[in-house]
Design a protein around this motif. Sequence first.
Motif, PDB file in Angstrom:
ATOM      1  N   THR A 117     -46.407  22.110  40.973  1.00  0.00           N
ATOM      2  CA  THR A 117     -46.446  20.770  41.857  1.00  0.00           C
ATOM      3  C   THR A 117     -45.736  19.620  41.342  1.00  0.00           C
ATOM      4  N   PRO A 118     -46.447  19.163  40.227  1.00  0.00           N
ATOM      5  CA  PRO A 118     -45.629  17.777  39.686  1.00  0.00           C
ATOM      6  C   PRO A 118     -44.228  18.247  39.397  1.00  0.00           C
ATOM      7  N   LEU A 119     -43.966  19.498  38.730  1.00  0.00           N
ATOM      8  CA  LEU A 119     -42.646  19.620  38.513  1.00  0.00           C
ATOM      9  C   LEU A 119     -41.542  19.480  39.590  1.00  0.00           C
TER      10      LEU A 119
ATOM     11  N   PRO B 204     -54.620  31.648  45.555  1.00  0.00           N
ATOM     12  CA  PRO B 204     -56.130  32.390  45.492  1.00  0.00           C
ATOM     13  C   PRO B 204     -56.905  31.503  44.496  1.00  0.00           C
ATOM     14  N   ARG B 205     -56.249  31.306  43.381  1.00  0.00           N
ATOM     15  CA  ARG B 205     -57.131  30.685  42.201  1.00  0.00           C
ATOM     16  C   ARG B 205     -57.328  29.187  42.462  1.00  0.00           C
ATOM     17  N   THR B 206     -56.357  28.308  43.072  1.00  0.00           N
ATOM     18  CA  THR B 206     -56.610  26.925  43.201  1.00  0.00           C
ATOM     19  C   THR B 206     -56.827  26.542  44.406  1.00  0.00           C
ATOM     20  N   ASN B 207     -56.910  27.287  45.242  1.00  0.00           N
ATOM     21  CA  ASN B 207     -57.075  27.043  46.954  1.00  0.00           C
ATOM     22  C   ASN B 207     -55.928  25.833  47.427  1.00  0.00           C
ATOM     23  N   GLU B 208     -54.911  25.865  46.662  1.00  0.00           N
ATOM     24  CA  GLU B 208     -53.941  24.756  47.127  1.00  0.00           C
ATOM     25  C   GLU B 208     -52.684  25.565  47.462  1.00  0.00           C
ATOM     26  N   PRO B 209     -51.773  25.062  48.465  1.00  0.00           N
ATOM     27  CA  PRO B 209     -50.670  25.752  48.555  1.00  0.00           C
ATOM     28  C   PRO B 209     -49.559  25.627  47.461  1.00  0.00           C
ATOM     29  N   LEU B 210     -48.948  26.330  47.261  1.00  0.00           N
ATOM     30  CA  LEU B 210     -47.676  26.202  46.323  1.00  0.00           C
ATOM     31  C   LEU B 210     -46.729  25.230  46.906  1.00  0.00           C
TER      32      LEU B 210
ATOM     33  N   ASN C  23     -56.595  23.131  39.708  1.00  0.00           N
ATOM     34  CA  ASN C  23     -57.061  22.792  41.152  1.00  0.00           C
ATOM     35  C   ASN C  23     -56.764  21.464  41.545  1.00  0.00           C
ATOM     36  N   GLU C  24     -56.977  20.522  40.748  1.00  0.00           N
ATOM     37  CA  GLU C  24     -56.823  19.155  40.997  1.00  0.00           C
ATOM     38  C   GLU C  24     -55.294  18.774  40.800  1.00  0.00           C
ATOM     39  N   CYS C  25     -54.619  19.413  39.645  1.00  0.00           N
ATOM     40  CA  CYS C  25     -53.121  19.186  39.355  1.00  0.00           C
ATOM     41  C   CYS C  25     -52.532  19.717  40.836  1.00  0.00           C
ATOM     42  N   ALA C  26     -52.872  20.845  41.059  1.00  0.00           N
ATOM     43  CA  ALA C  26     -52.199  21.419  42.375  1.00  0.00           C
ATOM     44  C   ALA C  26     -52.450  20.398  43.597  1.00  0.00           C
ATOM     45  N   ALA C  27     -53.664  19.620  43.531  1.00  0.00           N
ATOM     46  CA  ALA C  27     -53.786  19.036  44.879  1.00  0.00           C
ATOM     47  C   ALA C  27     -53.438  17.437  44.766  1.00  0.00           C
ATOM     48  N   ARG C  28     -52.226  17.347  43.603  1.00  0.00           N
ATOM     49  CA  ARG C  28     -51.919  15.920  43.253  1.00  0.00           C
ATOM     50  C   ARG C  28     -52.971  15.035  43.093  1.00  0.00           C
TER      51      ARG C  28
ATOM     52  N   LEU D 272     -39.418  13.384  31.906  1.00  0.00           N
ATOM     53  CA  LEU D 272     -38.837  13.884  33.053  1.00  0.00           C
ATOM     54  C   LEU D 272     -39.817  14.527  33.935  1.00  0.00           C
ATOM     55  N   ALA D 273     -41.124  14.779  33.229  1.00  0.00           N
ATOM     56  CA  ALA D 273     -41.917  15.755  34.226  1.00  0.00           C
ATOM     57  C   ALA D 273     -43.023  14.972  34.909  1.00  0.00           C
ATOM     58  N   ARG D 274     -43.217  13.493  34.406  1.00  0.00           N
ATOM     59  CA  ARG D 274     -44.097  12.584  35.010  1.00  0.00           C
ATOM     60  C   ARG D 274     -43.872  12.305  36.579  1.00  0.00           C
ATOM     61  N   THR D 275     -45.027  12.187  37.329  1.00  0.00           N
ATOM     62  CA  THR D 275     -45.023  11.569  38.751  1.00  0.00           C
ATOM     63  C   THR D 275     -46.199  10.577  38.837  1.00  0.00           C
ATOM     64  N   GLU D 276     -46.185  10.172  39.877  1.00  0.00           N
ATOM     65  CA  GLU D 276     -47.260   9.052  40.206  1.00  0.00           C
ATOM     66  C   GLU D 276     -48.731   9.689  39.982  1.00  0.00           C
ATOM     67  N   ASN D 277     -49.049  10.650  40.062  1.00  0.00           N
ATOM     68  CA  ASN D 277     -50.286  11.269  40.046  1.00  0.00           C
ATOM     69  C   ASN D 277     -50.440  12.254  38.676  1.00  0.00           C
ATOM     70  N   TYR D 278     -49.379  12.615  38.070  1.00  0.00           N
ATOM     71  CA  TYR D 278     -49.191  13.368  36.944  1.00  0.00           C
ATOM     72  C   TYR D 278     -48.704  12.620  35.691  1.00  0.00           C
ATOM     73  N   GLN D 279     -49.504  12.070  35.048  1.00  0.00           N
ATOM     74  CA  GLN D 279     -49.050  10.967  34.124  1.00  0.00           C
ATOM     75  C   GLN D 279     -49.027  11.764  32.716  1.00  0.00           C
ATOM     76  N   ILE D 280     -48.087  11.546  31.555  1.00  0.00           N
ATOM     77  CA  ILE D 280     -48.215  12.332  30.283  1.00  0.00           C
ATOM     78  C   ILE D 280     -47.905  11.473  29.137  1.00  0.00           C
ATOM     79  N   GLU D 281     -48.959  11.629  28.338  1.00  0.00           N
ATOM     80  CA  GLU D 281     -48.616  11.081  26.953  1.00  0.00           C
ATOM     81  C   GLU D 281     -47.751  11.954  26.062  1.00  0.00           C
ATOM     82  N   ALA D 282     -47.174  11.540  24.875  1.00  0.00           N
ATOM     83  CA  ALA D 282     -46.301  12.178  24.161  1.00  0.00           C
ATOM     84  C   ALA D 282     -46.937  12.092  22.725  1.00  0.00           C
TER      85      ALA D 282
END
Length: 349
Positions: free
Chosen positions: A18-20, A49-55, A150-155, A176-186
């Motif tokens: 999803t974030p990708l 079936p494991r996250t209950n979120e659409p791909l 599941n939360e990652c998949a649900a943004r 390159l992979a961060r989005t508004e809701n998926y933020q990444i430390e390095a």
Amino acid sequence: MPSITVLGAGAMGSALCTPLADAGWDVRLWGTWLDDHLIDACEAGKPHPRTNEPLADGVKLYRVDDLEEALDGADVVVMSVASVGVPKITEMALPGIVKADALWLTSKGFNPDEDGKIQLLPDAIRRIAKEQGCDELPPIVAIAGPVKANECAARKPTATIFGCKDLEVAKKYARLARTENYQIEATDDEVGVEICAPMKNVYAIALGISDGLEEGTGIPHHNLKAATFTQAVREMSKLGVHLGAQPQTAYGLPGVGDLEVTGLSGRNKVYGVRIGRGEKPDEALAEMDRLEQTVEGVPAAGLARKLVDQSASDIRENLPLLAAVVKILNGTEEPIKQVIAKAVLPREP
Ligand SMILES: NC(=O)c1ccc[n+]([C@@H]2O[C@H](COP(=O)([O-])OP(=O)(O)OC[C@H]3O[C@@H](n4cnc5c(N)ncnc54)[C@H](O)[C@@H]3O)[C@@H](O)[C@H]2O)c1
């Protein structure tokens, strides 16, 4: 648009898509021989079936026999299978991994080599590649932190960390992979990230036990749980530092952060709750298996104990909570509350 192939169509593999996809990557998701039913559901437009979120829209799906096609021209490959499957999937995907610019890793665990020496997963992957005649792999980026699939998949807002020995590589992919809701430390602390990732699964079992004691007796054991949490973080830091990690890593997203989220609701915590309620560890594990719930903290506990014996024996006495979890999983007759309490309550200085 860079292309990325995620190996493993389980909860985490599918969620990471999803974030990708949101960040503009060309995303392919490959399922192992265990994932056909998951791919079926996604192809039918149903939630995973494991996250209950659409791909996420635009993610291309590949089945087990289409691995070569899935990897063709991939700029990045992501290993996202359960730790037990990492050796086999590494071997299968090696031709594609070698051609990629980087291998990312969400799998969490330890791996023994043929002589029984316990390795962190990136080292195990490098060894397996070498055994296949491949001396040089692209940089490995270890992904950890408090990420419920599941939360990652649900943004939902999510903080994660990319760890690579080459900090510039970690930073590049974090950008390159961060989005508004998926933020990444390095970080360049690959060892710290890879120690915390499986160890927090072990310690989440202990956190679950406190919750299970409450469920079984109706009496809260919050003080015990908090003392357990504190000791778990200390042990992750101590073991990590002994093996070359930076001390602060255990106190950041891979340690405290991931332990918090895993102790709230993960499969390892749920398994601990069952034990705390009074189920026998092996019976509880069989029931989790039946429910398709892999409890990675169980193999990780035994392997961690071996790792300590092999590579950190002089700090063994400083890791009483790890010893307590191993003792409980081995089916001790001693009351489990007592086993945990002895490990986490302060003793005379
Ligand atoms: N679920 C999460 O929130 C989360 C978050 C971060 C990291 N992780 C890690 O990501 C990895 C995958 O977790 P998940 O939640 O997707 O689990 P999952 O059970 O939903 O999926 C497991 C994946 O591993 C594969 N697999 C299982 N056993 C295998 C075997 N013996 N050989 C080859 N492949 C096998 C399955 O086919 C599937 O693709 C784990 O190491 C987990 O710790 C999970």
